[in-house]
Every structure is written in structure tokens, then in C-alpha cells.
Write an enzyme that holds these catalytic residues in place. Structure first.
Site, PDB file in Angstrom:
ATOM      1  N   CYS A   2      57.085  63.116  18.389  1.00 38.53           N
ATOM      2  CA  CYS A   2      56.368  62.278  17.430  1.00 38.53           C
ATOM      3  C   CYS A   2      56.785  60.838  17.674  1.00 38.53           C
ATOM      4  CB  CYS A   2      56.645  62.596  15.971  1.00 38.53           C
ATOM      5  SG  CYS A   2      56.160  64.244  15.485  1.00 38.53           S
ATOM      6  N   ARG A  27      55.231  60.882  23.341  1.00 39.13           N
ATOM      7  CA  ARG A  27      56.123  61.632  22.448  1.00 39.13           C
ATOM      8  C   ARG A  27      55.398  62.758  21.709  1.00 39.13           C
ATOM      9  NH1 ARG A  27      60.755  58.782  21.670  1.00 39.13           N
ATOM     10  NH2 ARG A  27      61.224  60.011  19.844  1.00 39.13           N
ATOM     11  N   TRP A  73      53.662  65.467  17.368  1.00 37.73           N
ATOM     12  CA  TRP A  73      53.873  66.706  18.127  1.00 37.73           C
ATOM     13  C   TRP A  73      54.196  67.746  17.072  1.00 37.73           C
ATOM     14  CZ3 TRP A  73      57.699  70.363  19.040  1.00 37.73           C
ATOM     15  CH2 TRP A  73      57.515  71.173  20.171  1.00 37.73           C
ATOM     16  N   ASN A  99      59.427  61.646  11.970  1.00 39.42           N
ATOM     17  CA  ASN A  99      59.686  62.308  13.249  1.00 39.42           C
ATOM     18  C   ASN A  99      60.947  63.135  13.051  1.00 39.42           C
ATOM     19  OD1 ASN A  99      60.369  62.964  15.901  1.00 39.42           O
ATOM     20  ND2 ASN A  99      61.138  60.916  16.364  1.00 39.42           N
ATOM     21  N   GLY A 100      60.874  64.434  13.259  1.00 39.44           N
ATOM     22  CA  GLY A 100      62.052  65.284  13.061  1.00 39.44           C
ATOM     23  C   GLY A 100      61.684  66.537  12.298  1.00 39.44           C
ATOM     24  N   GLU A 485      62.506  72.980  40.445  1.00 43.08           N
ATOM     25  CA  GLU A 485      61.851  71.755  39.972  1.00 43.08           C
ATOM     26  C   GLU A 485      60.389  71.715  40.425  1.00 43.08           C
ATOM     27  OE1 GLU A 485      62.342  69.694  37.802  1.00 43.08           O
ATOM     28  OE2 GLU A 485      61.187  67.936  38.302  1.00 43.08           O
ATOM     29  N   LYS A 489      57.246  71.550  37.814  1.00 45.15           N
ATOM     30  CA  LYS A 489      56.234  70.488  37.849  1.00 45.15           C
ATOM     31  C   LYS A 489      54.835  71.091  37.833  1.00 45.15           C
ATOM     32  CE  LYS A 489      57.862  67.746  36.874  1.00 45.15           C
ATOM     33  NZ  LYS A 489      59.258  67.594  36.609  1.00 45.15           N
ATOM     34  N   GLU A 492      54.021  72.640  34.371  1.00 44.11           N
ATOM     35  CA  GLU A 492      53.864  71.637  33.323  1.00 44.11           C
ATOM     36  C   GLU A 492      52.489  70.986  33.329  1.00 44.11           C
ATOM     37  OE1 GLU A 492      57.979  69.328  32.370  1.00 44.11           O
ATOM     38  OE2 GLU A 492      57.259  69.109  34.405  1.00 44.11           O
ATOM     39  N   HIS A 508      64.581  90.954  45.304  1.00 47.39           N
ATOM     40  CA  HIS A 508      64.982  91.717  44.124  1.00 47.39           C
ATOM     41  C   HIS A 508      63.958  91.613  42.999  1.00 47.39           C
ATOM     42  CE1 HIS A 508      68.799  92.465  46.015  1.00 47.39           C
ATOM     43  NE2 HIS A 508      68.929  91.170  46.251  1.00 47.39           N
ATOM     44  N   LYS A 607      57.519  64.227  25.908  1.00 53.23           N
ATOM     45  CA  LYS A 607      58.521  63.699  26.829  1.00 53.23           C
ATOM     46  C   LYS A 607      59.903  63.659  26.196  1.00 53.23           C
ATOM     47  CE  LYS A 607      59.185  60.745  30.555  1.00 53.23           C
ATOM     48  NZ  LYS A 607      59.301  61.921  31.408  1.00 53.23           N
TER      49      LYS A 607
HETATM   50  C1  G6P Z   1      61.020  67.506  28.053  1.00 56.86           C
HETATM   51  C2  G6P Z   1      60.311  66.713  29.124  1.00 56.86           C
HETATM   52  C3  G6P Z   1      60.948  66.995  30.481  1.00 56.86           C
HETATM   53  C4  G6P Z   1      62.434  66.703  30.443  1.00 56.86           C
HETATM   54  C5  G6P Z   1      63.122  67.449  29.306  1.00 56.86           C
HETATM   55  C6  G6P Z   1      64.539  66.957  29.094  1.00 56.86           C
HETATM   56  O1  G6P Z   1      60.773  68.849  28.216  1.00 56.86           O
HETATM   57  O2  G6P Z   1      58.931  67.042  29.148  1.00 56.86           O
HETATM   58  O3  G6P Z   1      60.333  66.189  31.469  1.00 56.86           O
HETATM   59  O4  G6P Z   1      62.999  67.057  31.651  1.00 56.86           O
HETATM   60  O5  G6P Z   1      62.430  67.242  28.074  1.00 56.86           O
HETATM   61  O6  G6P Z   1      64.490  65.632  28.639  1.00 56.86           O
HETATM   62  P1  G6P Z   1      65.586  64.543  28.855  1.00 56.86           P
HETATM   63  O7  G6P Z   1      64.986  63.291  28.294  1.00 56.86           O
HETATM   64  O8  G6P Z   1      66.795  64.990  28.085  1.00 56.86           O
HETATM   65  O9  G6P Z   1      65.869  64.435  30.299  1.00 56.86           O
END
Ligand code: G6P
Length: 612
Positions: A2, A27, A73, A99-100, A485, A489, A492, A508, A607
Site C-alpha cells: 500500500c 507498492r 494491496w 498501510n499495514g 532466480e 522472474k 512473477e 529425484h 514490491k
Molecule cells: C517482494 C518483491 C521481490 C523482493 C521481495 C523481498 O516479493 O516483489 O522482488 O525480492 O519482496 O523484498 P526486499 O525489498 O526485502 O528485497
């Protein structure tokens, strides 16, 4: 999660709020709303993105020089207009954005219902504004005092802004666990979840601390109190954030811009730290803790998401080079499983945003057990940067695309510098080897640049596989975190199911999934377990899986085995993640664009995850 923004001053608030919301949309983007105070508290809100809110408001009265806005969010209550913020109090004399999460909202809600309050939404936020109204009316106290008393009854996390019809020249803001920054301009104030909506107007900011309430009044000095009613002196800091770094700069998406920024962001994260000529690495931020790191019997790395993947590379680096045992923990697991931590332990928390709630809680837990906690953060002034004992900033610059790219490589570079510095001091690598590595490190930005030139080749592969439903990513050693990773990606941003696996573990389980329809991305760079990876490729081929191999330049052996390959420059084994990640970022980007997905704001994600 948020985003919140508020303004009070001589200008029209609405354009500032909308622009601010666009900057904060990373956010969360389930719904958006704005409240303008102009005789009445006028709220406009709707489901969807900020652009939808703008269309919704078009033609309405948006006048007013004080207001607040929110991009959501969803946590409590589905994303719809009713649950969108701002929320009115019952008599509509107050409004709130939040927010929270208010954890005890159920109990508070029942009490308020018993006292005759009627709820229109399913949110925890509405509970808070009714509670503030209730206290204000029954205890006959000023707005700021009502907010303070209410916050003392709340369990959970919050960053809130409250406006009152009866106080048309006042904004009340408060935070605990969720971030909040106040911008101080000439005769005007800005409040926001981060500094991005503020930087255009002023670079004087105050980062609020937990359990603080700001009383912001037109043409008056800013007042900050704690929720225990103790007045504190606001600490005004200068922002170092450029406006251009918040724009797309000619790229179609922030994500693509950020992928292409990596030669620069890697260089910036080494700048002033790697001194090739003198043959030294200086890490000013953790100088005081150098000896402790050298003597460390164990290091625990804690992080979430992509930052956790960087942590995994960090484990390999610190064990391999500095010979220190390392454990890498998901912050959300670590904080709840009664981990064994002692005063001798060093905990490294990694976070791009510096606001991830679980990582923040893991830090507090480690601190409470006496451990030394160091941070690797991208956002100066963020909660994690402030909660850790010391740390190193990644100089990646603002990362706006929700899927993390340049922050990952910057985190890995910082971990590499850290591991090398300790290794050199401990004598676990020789001086000549150290010098050799430093020169190689210097070449990384250029090698990343060369890898970016493979964009068209990656795009061609993306075109072939854009419609598949599953992907497997395989790697061993340092390339295992790269596989994880790469898969993350793709998941996501393209919504294709993807699994990252250690290449040898494939037999396995995942091998059962392999058929002629299954693309398998294999990071098969020379060195390390290269020969073993070739055997794993053979195993996939035997089952007709389609091989997309990331290989070193001129590797004819793997070229013959692969259906597609991307050549990347050769480097030290432990530096490969910095380069091999690039084509995987590009692959997921192009697939997502071809599938018409919203690359920068993928569904359901945010994010900055400020809820647990
Ligand atoms: C969210 C974001 C990711 C990020 C993760 C950890 O899931 O979408 O891109 O890696 O949070 O966030 P941070 O800000 O702690 O790296």
C-alpha cells in the site's frame, strides 16, 4: 505494501497526490483513492489502478490544498470500491488511509459494533477510524490526542494519515512497522510511504520512527510525538534521489530499464570500495565490525524473495572464499522457529526495499538474542537500514519494476566484496589470488554490457516458448541460485509455472515432468561442475526436453547438445551469477511482454511487502 501520500500547503493538492500515487503504485495496485478537504472531506475511490481512479474522478471537483491518497494491496477484504481507502469515520468528520495490518481488529470491531458503530467495509482500517472518532467524541479530546489514544489500543503495523473536517489545516500521520517520510518544503508538507512522491518538491525529509505521531499544521513547525506522548525533535535529512532515476528514460518498462542499468549499478556498488591500484577493498559501513566478521564462527543470512537468492550466492561466497559456515534463512521461517542464535553470531539481513516486514522482524529477533546484525539494503533511510547495527548500501538506485533485477546483482556484488575482504584478512586466499580476483571484478560491468547485447537472441527464444505452461531451470553450485532466480522472474511476471532446481536433484522428481513440451533452461558455464551439468543435459535430452543453455563463449560441446544457447563471457566461477542472471531476466521480460502481461506491476505482487 500500500502506498500513501498526503499534502498540505499553498498548491492544489490533487495533482500532487495523483503523481505521488503513480510513483507509489509499485507498492500495490488493487484499488486507489483520494480524499480532498475543502469544507467537506470529499472521497473518490475505485477498484483498479491509479489511472482508473483518474478516469473515475475526471470532471469532478478536485479543489483543495490539503488531501491524502492511497494505492492498495489488499489484505483484509477483497479489492473493490468499498474496501478501497480512504475510509470515513461514521459521522464522516474524519477520514483515514492506512498501510499495514491491525491484528486485533476483530476485538476492536466487536466492541465498536456493540457501541453502535456501523461498518461499511471489511477492512481492518475502518475499525481504526471509528475508534478514533469514538475516543474524540466521548473523551472530548483534540484530534491528535484521539489518534494517540487509539494507537495505544492497536496491535499490529500501521502507517496512517488522518484528516478531520473540523481541523482543515492539519494532517495527522503516524507509523509503526510501515514506513513513512515527511517532506518539508517552503510553507508546505508532504507525507508519503517513501521519498519518491516528495523528491520533486523538496529534498528536506524526516523519516519517522516507529510509534511516532506527526502533527502537521499549515504554516506551523512540524511536531513529532511518540504514542507515549513524549515530544521528540524531528531529524531533518537531505535526500539524495534524482528525479530522472524515477522515470522510464525511453524504455518501454521500468524492468527493462533496470535490466539495462546493471553495468552502471554494479559499477556504482563497487565504486569507492574496490581500489584496484592499491589492491584493497574498503567497506566503510561495516568497518567497526570487520574483526567480528573475521572471527565469526557462523553467519546467518536472512532475506525474502530475490534477496534470499542473493543470500544463497552469499553463502557459497562466504564459505568458499572466507571459510565461514553460513546458513541462509527465509526471514518468515527464521522469525517463528525459535532459532538458536548467540552473541557470537553475525546476522546479515538483505533487502532491496529495506521495509520487508518479515526481514525486519528477523532482525529484531536476532538483536534480542544479542547477535550482531548487519544490513545490505538499497534504500537509504529505510526501516531495515536503520534497524541494523551497521551495513552496506547497494548503490543500485531506485528499483521500480516489481520484479527485482538490478538490486539482485548489486546485492551479489556487495556480498562478493564482503567475502573477499574477510578472506584476504583471514588469509584464506593468497594475496596474488586476491589481486587477480580484483582485476576480474573490474571487468564485470563490461561483461554484463556484452551479455545485454544478446537481447535479440533471447527475444527470439522467448517467441518460441511464450505459450508453454511450464519451465524448468537447472544449475549447480553458484548457478543453482541463478536457476532459482531465473524461475522466480518468469513466474512473477509471465505467470508461467517455473521451477528452479539443482541440476542433479532433477532426477529425484522433476525428471518425471520432462517431455517434448518442456523447455529446460540450463546454466552450463565452464568451471565448477561443468562436466556433471553436461550429463544432466544428456538426461533431459534423452527424455526429449528442449534445452536452452546459458554457456560460455565458444563452448561447442554444449552447443551441440542444446536446442538453443546464449553465449556469455567467461569469468571466475563465483562471479558467474552476475552475468548468467542477465539473459534469464531478459527471457522472462520478453515472454511477459509477448503474453501481454503487466511487466512492471504483475498481478497480486507488490514490491515492498510490509505485511507478514
Ligand atoms: C517482494 C518483491 C521481490 C523482493 C521481495 C523481498 O516479493 O516483489 O522482488 O525480492 O519482496 O523484498 P526486499 O525489498 O526485502 O528485497
Amino acid at each position: 505494501m500500500c502506498g500513501i501520500v498526503a499534502y498540505i500547503g499553498p498548491r492544489e493538492a490533487y495533482p500532487i497526490l495523483i503523481k505521488g500515487l503513480h510513483r507509489l503504485e509499485y507498492r500495490g495496485y488493487d484499488s486507489a483513492g483520494v480524499c480532498l478537504l475543502h469544507d467537506e472531506l470529499q472521497i473518490y475511490k475505485c477498484k483498479g489502478k491509479v489511472s482508473e481512479l483518474e478516469l473515475f474522478i475526471d470532471g469532478q471537483d478536485t479543489s483543495g490544498t490539503i488531501g491524502m491518497a492511497h494505492t492498495r494491496w489488499a489484505t483484509h477484504g477483497e479489492p473493490n470500491q468499498v474496501n478501497a481507502h480512504p475510509h470515513y469515520s461514521m459521522n464522516k468528520s474524519l477520514a483515514i488511509i492506512h498501510n499495514g495490518i491491525i491484528e486485533n481488529y476483530g476485538t476492536l470491531r466487536s466492541e465498536l459494533i456493540n457501541r453502535g458503530y456501523v461498518f461499511t467495509s471489511e477492512t481492518d482500517t475502518e475499525v481504526l477510524i471509528h475508534l478514533i472518532e469514538d475516543i474524540k467524541e466521548n473523551e472530548k479530546v483534540e484530534l491528535e490526542e484521539a489518534v494517540r489514544i487509539a494507537l495505544n489500543q492497536v496491535i499490529g503495523a500501521y502507517a496512517i494519515v488522518v484528516l478531520s473536517k473540523e481541523n482543515p489545516d492539519m494532517i495527522i500521520a503516524a507509523r509503526k512497522g510501515s514506513p513513512m517520510v515527511i517532506g518539508i518544503g517552503k510553507d508546505e508538507f508532504f507525507v508519503a510511504s517513501d521519498a519518491t512522491p516528495i523528491v520533486e518538491y523538496t529534498n528536506n525529509v524526516v523519516f519517522m520512527n516507529d510509534e511516532e505521531i506527526a502533527i502537521i499544521e499549515r504554516n506551523k513547525e512540524l511536531i513529532i510525538k511518540t504514542i507515549r506522548n513524549k515530544t521528540t525533535t524531528p531529524y531533518i535529512q537531505k535526500l539524495e534521489l534524482s528525479l530522472t532515476s524515477l522515470e522510464k528514460g525511453g524504455f518501454d518498462h521500468f524492468m527493462l530499464k533496470e535490466i539495462y542499468e546493471q553495468p552502471r549499478s554494479i559499477r556504482d556498488s563497487m565504486r569507492g570500495r574496490l581500489h584496484l591500484e592499491q589492491g584493497i577493498i574498503s567497506l566503510g559501513g561495516i568497518r567497526e565490525y570487520e574483526q567480528k566478521l573475521i572471527n565469526a564462527r557462523r553467519i546467518i543470512i536472512t532475506a525474502c524473495g530475490t534477496s534470499w537468492h542473493a543470500g544463497l550466492v552469499g553463502e557459497y561466497l562466504l564459505e568458499d572464499l572466507a571459510r565461514i559456515p553460513v546458513e541462509v534463512e527465509y526471514s518468515s521461517e527464521f522469525r517463528y522457529r525459535n532459532p538458536i542464535i548467540s552473541e557470537e553470531d553475525i546476522v546479515i539481513a538483505i533487502s532491496q526495499s529495506g521495509e520487508t516486514a518479515d526481514t525486519l522482524a528477523a532482525i529484531e529477533l536476532a538483536k534480542s538474542k544479542g547477535a550482531t546484525v548487519l544490513g545490505i539494503c538499497n534504500v537509504v533511510g529505510s526501516s531495515i537500514a536503520r534497524a541494523t547495527h551497521a551495513g552496506i548500501f547497494t548503490h543500485a538506485g531506485p528499483e521500480i519494476g516489481v520484479a527485482s533485477t538490478k538490486a539482485f546483482t548489486a546485492q551479489v556484488i556487495v556480498l562478493t566484496l564482503m567475502a573477499l575482504k574477510i578472506a584476504m584478512k583471514k588469509g584464506t586466499i593468497t594475496q596474488s589470488r586476491f589481486f587477480q580476483i580484483l582485476s576480474e571484478l573490474e571487468t564485470i560491468p563490461e561483461k554484463v554490457e556484452l551479455t545485454l547485447k544478446k537481447n535479440d537472441e533471447v527475444k527470439a527464444i522467448a517467441k518460441i516458448y511464450k505459450d508453454v505452461r511450464n519451465f524448468i531451470y537447472l544449475g549447480r553450485g553458484y548457478n543453482f541460485p541463478v536457476a532459482l532466480e531465473g524461475a522466480l522472474k518468469l513466474k512473477e511476471i509471465s505467470y508461467i509455472h517455473a521451477e528452479g532446481y539443482p541440476a542433479a536433484e532433477m532426477k529425484h522428481g522433476p525428471i518425471a515432468l520432462i517431455d517434448a513440451q518442456m523447455p529446460v533452461v540450463v546454466i552450463a558455464t565452464r568451471r565448477g561442475t561443468y562436466e556433471k551439468v553436461i550429463s544432466n543435459i544428456q538426461e533431459v535430452r534423452a527424455r526429449k526436453g528442449k534445452i536452452i543453455a546459458i554457456i560460455n563463449e565458444g563452448d561447442e560441446a554444449v552447443k551441440k547438445l542444446a536446442d538453443h544457447f546464449i553465449e556469455i563471457p567467461e569469468t571466475e566461477e563465483f562471479l558467474v551469477p552476475l552475468i548468467a542472471t542477465i539473459p534469464l531476466q531478459l527471457l522472462s521480460y520478453h515472454i511477459a511482454v509477448m503474453r501481454r502481461c503487466n511487466v512492471d506491476q504483475p498481478r497480486n505482487l507488490a514490491k515492498s511487502v510490509t505485511v507478514e
